[in-house]
Design a protein around this motif. Structure first.
Motif: not given
Ligand SMILES: Nc1ncnc2c1ncn2[C@@H]1O[C@H](COP(=O)(O)OP(=O)(O)O)[C@@H](O)[C@H]1O
Ligand SMILES: [Mg+2]
Lengths: 282, 253
Positions: B15-22, B39-48, B58-60
């Motif tokens: 979760y990024y704050g309230q945002n459930h990303v994975l 996967g499409p942009s913004g789907c959570g690849k980098t996060t994973l 280190s993310v806020d």
């Molecule tokens: N530092 C962050 N704080 C809040 N939301 C984030 C942050 N980084 C990414 N997100 C959100 O998390 C989701 C997944 O991001 P990310 O993993 O970067 O996707 P991808 O690499 O697939 O493009 C996106 O909706 C993005 O807006």
């Protein structure tokens, strides 16, 4: 002619006027110091301490104030840097996520920055009276370091804040701790900015008269320990300009010239010495 | 060992704050293969990807639940040593970040912080890994010059060498070729193919053709959920899920 073009030309004129104002002011300041001080500047002035009757126009120089000012400004800058670096690293590396705390610390520095140095001097003086401490180089260093602390801390903070997260991550990904990352990567990347911060602080410290007035004291001798009083250039200038004798006043201008030269020489030497680091900045 | 899995993800939620990303991620990354996360942009690849070496921390305002097992050890265990975990993985980021020091010191940085002091040994390490990343010939006469003076493509190979120099088992890449010119990109792709004998490689890409060219195994994410994963050939030729079919055909992007 259309409105946007007129705006553009008005702004251009403003920019030129501002630029000229700055350059002319600097030129006038340097010019008047040179004009009034250069004739009295002599080897004697920078190589001797005041002999009896110096302030009446007799022999001697202001080596005491040159040495005192340089020691005091170096000491204060280094002390302030030693204190501010960990704080800046704390808010930018260890506590990077906690914006709230970082902003409070930044606000505190900004407020401290705005406090006039005479207030720091008075504060130092109060404490010294309370503990019965006499004026000394050490007391001057401590109080002046408080004056320049916010300058150094905020300047370094602004530089480190701009470093991209990717550079931190590159170091962390290799298994580096936050301390290793701070000292070996972040401090290096920020080194040109850190140097600028130190130089600004040094300039402020060496030019400050108010904070040293009560704390460092004044003496005609070169100190042999940090517990003795020291003379400083701004006070030397003040005392000389305050006499009714034209030849002593002229030496006051020469002292101002010396102060300016000291800052100039230190800036140039510091830039040369650290050129090597700058080149590695990415 | 060949087919065993190197990284196992169990019920991972981010979760990024309230945002459930994975959302409830359960996957296994095979040993000594190239795995592509697509996967499409913004789907959570980098996060994973960032969950694998805990750089996510280190993310806020981030919160991570679940387990990531690397070689059987849960890296999110409170007792796990984060520097030790990260040492096991090299990272290539989207754009290369050379350290603000010389080419030589960039490679020596990792071994030095992990205790290598011997000058001769460091020289050997620097040469060895620059060769491993095919950069040695280009830089051997200017090891003392700033790393920032290299071209972007060379910088990315320098980052690869730097990562390999701490002797990891896994290489992570987040769109490692996206900032590079075509030739440098091919260079990195070629390196990945050579390196998979010794390392498990996981990389993120949004270029399906790139995944097809070099990946053995695909993980397809959409809106924070794993839609499908499996051998590249299977996924591309016989996608089971409608969303995967759409992505492969270029309908979702
Ligand atoms: N530092 C962050 N704080 C809040 N939301 C984030 C942050 N980084 C990414 N997100 C959100 O998390 C989701 C997944 O991001 P990310 O993993 O970067 O996707 P991808 O690499 O697939 O493009 C996106 O909706 C993005 O807006
Ligand atoms: Mg991404």
């Amino acid at each position: 002619m259309d409105k946007r073009k007129i705006e553009e030309s008005i702004f251009k004129v403003l920019m030129i006027i501002s630029a000229i104002t700055i350059i002319v002011s600097l030129g006038l300041i340097l010019g008047s110091i040179l004009y009034k001080g250069l004739p009295s500047l002599s080897w004697e002035m920078i190589s001797q301490t005041p002999k009896g009757g110096y302030y009446l126009g007799k022999e001697g120089g202001i080596l005491n104030a040159i040495v005192g000012s340089v020691l005091l400004a170096f000491g204060a800058t280094i002390l302030a840097a030693i204190i501010s670096f960990p704080i800046v690293i704390f808010i930018n590396v260890y506590n990077r996520q906690n914006r709230w705390l970082a902003n409070i610390i930044r606000l505190t520095f900004d407020i401290l920055w705005g406090i006039p140095s005479i207030v720091y001097g008075a504060f130092g003086f109060t404490i010294m009276i309370f503990f019965g401490i006499k004026t000394s180089l050490l007391a001057g260093i401590v109080i002046v370091s408080l004056v320049v602390l916010p300058v150094i801390a905020r300047a370094i903070d602004e530089v480190i804040k701009m470093i991209p997260q990717g550079l931190f991550d590159a170091s962390y990904a290799l298994g580096a701790t936050r301390l290793e990352t701070s000292l070996k990567v972040i401090a290096r990347q920020a080194s040109p900015g850190i140097l600028t911060a130190l130089l600004i602080a040094f300039g402020r410290a060496i030019g400050d008269a108010a904070a040293v007035l009560f704390t460092a004291g004044y003496t005609d001798y070169i100190p042999t320990s940090i517990f003795q009083s020291v003379a400083t250039l701004p006070l030397a200038i003040f005392f000389q300009l305050g006499t009714p004798f034209p030849e002593v006043q002229a030496r006051g201008y020469a002292s101002a010239l010396i102060l300016t030269l000291v800052i100039l020489v230190i800036s140039i030497v510091a830039r040369l010495l650290t050129r090597k680091y700058k080149k590695f900045k990415i | 060992m060949e087919q065993s899995s190197h990284i196992k993800v169990k019920d991972l939620n981010v979760y990024y704050g309230q945002n459930h990303v994975l959302k409830n991620i359960n996957i296994e990354i095979p040993n000594n293969q190239i795995t592509a996360i697509i996967g499409p942009s913004g789907c959570g690849k980098t996060t994973l990807l960032k969950c694998f070496n805990r750089l996510i921390e280190s993310v806020d305002g981030v919160r991570v639940t679940g387990e990531v097992l690397v070689g059987g050890e849960n890296i999110y265990d409170p007792k796990a040593e984060v520097t030790h975990i990260r040492k096991k993985m090299g990272l290539l980021s989207q754009r290369p970040f050379p350290l603000p020091m010389s080419i030589y010191d960039n490679i020596a940085y990792g071994p030095k912080i992990h205790g290598e002091r011997n000058k001769k040994e460091l020289d050997r390490i620097v040469e060895h890994y620059l060769k491993e990343a095919s950069l040695w010939e280009e830089v051997k006469d200017r090891l003392k010059t700033p790393a920032g003076s290299l071209s972007i493509g060379q910088q990315q190979r320098l980052c690869l060498a730097r990562g390999l120099a701490v002797e990891p088992d896994i290489i992570l890449g987040d769109e490692p070729t996206s900032a590079l010119d075509p030739q440098s990109s091919r260079h990195i792709e070629q390196k990945f193919i050579e390196l998979k004998e010794k390392y498990s490689i996981v990389f993120v890409t949004h270029i399906l053709r790139q995944a097809k060219r070099i990946a053995d195994y695909l993980i397809f994410i959409h809106m924070g959920e794993i839609i499908e994963c499996g051998p590249t050939k299977e996924i591309l030729e016989n996608p089971k899920e409608k969303k995967t079919q759409d992505y492969v055909l270029g309908i979702i992007s």
